[in-house]
Scaffold this motif. Structure first.
Motif, PDB file in Angstrom:
ATOM      1  N   THR A  52       7.842  -3.876 -15.890  1.00  0.00           N
ATOM      2  CA  THR A  52       6.785  -3.830 -14.831  1.00  0.00           C
ATOM      3  C   THR A  52       7.237  -3.409 -13.706  1.00  0.00           C
ATOM      4  O   THR A  52       8.483  -3.834 -13.129  1.00  0.00           O
ATOM      5  N   PHE A  53       6.712  -2.742 -12.905  1.00  0.00           N
ATOM      6  CA  PHE A  53       7.062  -2.146 -11.584  1.00  0.00           C
ATOM      7  C   PHE A  53       6.069  -1.836 -10.508  1.00  0.00           C
ATOM      8  O   PHE A  53       5.009  -1.689 -10.991  1.00  0.00           O
ATOM      9  N   GLU A  54       6.565  -1.319  -9.360  1.00  0.00           N
ATOM     10  CA  GLU A  54       5.390  -1.193  -8.443  1.00  0.00           C
ATOM     11  C   GLU A  54       5.824   0.097  -7.865  1.00  0.00           C
ATOM     12  O   GLU A  54       6.815   0.597  -7.482  1.00  0.00           O
ATOM     13  N   THR A  55       4.708   1.067  -7.432  1.00  0.00           N
ATOM     14  CA  THR A  55       4.746   2.462  -6.718  1.00  0.00           C
ATOM     15  C   THR A  55       4.482   2.010  -5.330  1.00  0.00           C
ATOM     16  O   THR A  55       4.170   1.037  -4.783  1.00  0.00           O
ATOM     17  N   ALA A  56       4.663   3.047  -4.686  1.00  0.00           N
ATOM     18  CA  ALA A  56       4.648   3.333  -3.309  1.00  0.00           C
ATOM     19  C   ALA A  56       3.153   2.962  -2.793  1.00  0.00           C
ATOM     20  O   ALA A  56       2.982   2.638  -1.698  1.00  0.00           O
ATOM     21  N   ASP A  57       2.205   3.172  -3.610  1.00  0.00           N
ATOM     22  CA  ASP A  57       0.641   2.813  -3.087  1.00  0.00           C
ATOM     23  C   ASP A  57       0.427   1.486  -3.562  1.00  0.00           C
ATOM     24  O   ASP A  57      -0.529   0.959  -3.559  1.00  0.00           O
ATOM     25  N   GLU A  58       1.870   0.694  -3.876  1.00  0.00           N
ATOM     26  CA  GLU A  58       1.448  -0.975  -4.114  1.00  0.00           C
ATOM     27  C   GLU A  58       0.670  -1.256  -5.495  1.00  0.00           C
ATOM     28  O   GLU A  58       0.161  -2.304  -5.742  1.00  0.00           O
TER      29      GLU A  58
ATOM     30  N   PHE B  71       7.427   6.670  -5.528  1.00  0.00           N
ATOM     31  CA  PHE B  71       8.087   5.398  -5.412  1.00  0.00           C
ATOM     32  C   PHE B  71       8.564   5.146  -4.156  1.00  0.00           C
ATOM     33  O   PHE B  71       8.884   6.149  -3.476  1.00  0.00           O
ATOM     34  N   CYS B  72       8.690   3.828  -3.322  1.00  0.00           N
ATOM     35  CA  CYS B  72       9.107   3.720  -2.093  1.00  0.00           C
ATOM     36  C   CYS B  72      10.473   3.157  -2.070  1.00  0.00           C
ATOM     37  O   CYS B  72      10.960   2.761  -3.305  1.00  0.00           O
ATOM     38  N   LYS B  73      11.401   3.131  -1.092  1.00  0.00           N
ATOM     39  CA  LYS B  73      12.647   2.629  -1.067  1.00  0.00           C
ATOM     40  C   LYS B  73      12.511   0.956  -0.841  1.00  0.00           C
ATOM     41  O   LYS B  73      13.672   0.717  -0.911  1.00  0.00           O
ATOM     42  N   LYS B  74      11.609   0.408  -0.469  1.00  0.00           N
ATOM     43  CA  LYS B  74      11.586  -0.896  -0.407  1.00  0.00           C
ATOM     44  C   LYS B  74      11.914  -1.720  -1.664  1.00  0.00           C
ATOM     45  O   LYS B  74      11.330  -1.186  -2.712  1.00  0.00           O
ATOM     46  N   GLU B  75      12.391  -3.030  -1.309  1.00  0.00           N
ATOM     47  CA  GLU B  75      13.053  -3.739  -2.462  1.00  0.00           C
ATOM     48  C   GLU B  75      11.764  -4.580  -2.745  1.00  0.00           C
ATOM     49  O   GLU B  75      10.917  -5.246  -1.908  1.00  0.00           O
ATOM     50  N   VAL B  76      11.303  -4.768  -4.103  1.00  0.00           N
ATOM     51  CA  VAL B  76       9.980  -5.478  -4.297  1.00  0.00           C
ATOM     52  C   VAL B  76      10.298  -6.941  -4.568  1.00  0.00           C
ATOM     53  O   VAL B  76       9.284  -7.806  -4.470  1.00  0.00           O
ATOM     54  N   LEU B  77      11.477  -7.289  -4.950  1.00  0.00           N
ATOM     55  CA  LEU B  77      11.867  -8.639  -4.962  1.00  0.00           C
ATOM     56  C   LEU B  77      12.722  -9.337  -3.872  1.00  0.00           C
ATOM     57  O   LEU B  77      13.799  -8.751  -3.489  1.00  0.00           O
ATOM     58  N   GLU B  78      12.108 -10.254  -3.301  1.00  0.00           N
ATOM     59  CA  GLU B  78      12.588 -10.759  -1.942  1.00  0.00           C
ATOM     60  C   GLU B  78      13.758 -11.882  -2.448  1.00  0.00           C
ATOM     61  O   GLU B  78      14.877 -12.052  -1.544  1.00  0.00           O
TER      62      GLU B  78
END
Length: 93
Positions: free
Chosen positions: A53-59, A17-24
């Motif tokens: 539902t989630f997003e990983t570091a490789d998008e 997982f990355c540290k970025k927020e997936v929801l703007e």
């Protein structure tokens, strides 16, 4: 629209997982927090499962059907010592 891949909770430990927020959107983040608290109540009181539902570091986008045991400030705790960073979660239903 990205393809959503269904996985088991046991497979989550192999993901990065990355540290970025997936929801703007701030309202979307508030809804996510509300939905997480609801999922936690359903999991602890009724042993009900939800789809996360989630997003990983490789998008890549994944969905898991599981019971939410606890919601912290940064992570959601599932069974089997499995955690998902809240900032990676796109939707709970």
């Amino acid at each position: 629209m990205k393809l959503v891949e269904k996985i088991s909770k046991e497979q989550i430990i192999d993901l990065k997982f990355c540290k970025k927020e997936v929801l703007e959107d701030e309202m979307a983040r508030r809804k996510r927090n509300f939905d997480l608290m609801r999922a936690q109540a359903l999991g602890n009181l009724l042993r009900s499962k939800v789809n996360i539902t989630f997003e990983t570091a490789d998008e890549k986008i994944y969905q898991v059907n599981t019971t939410v045991w606890a919601v912290g400030n940064q992570f959601v705790s599932l069974k089997c010592n499995t955690y998902i960073p809240i900032n990676s979660i796109l939707e709970i239903d």
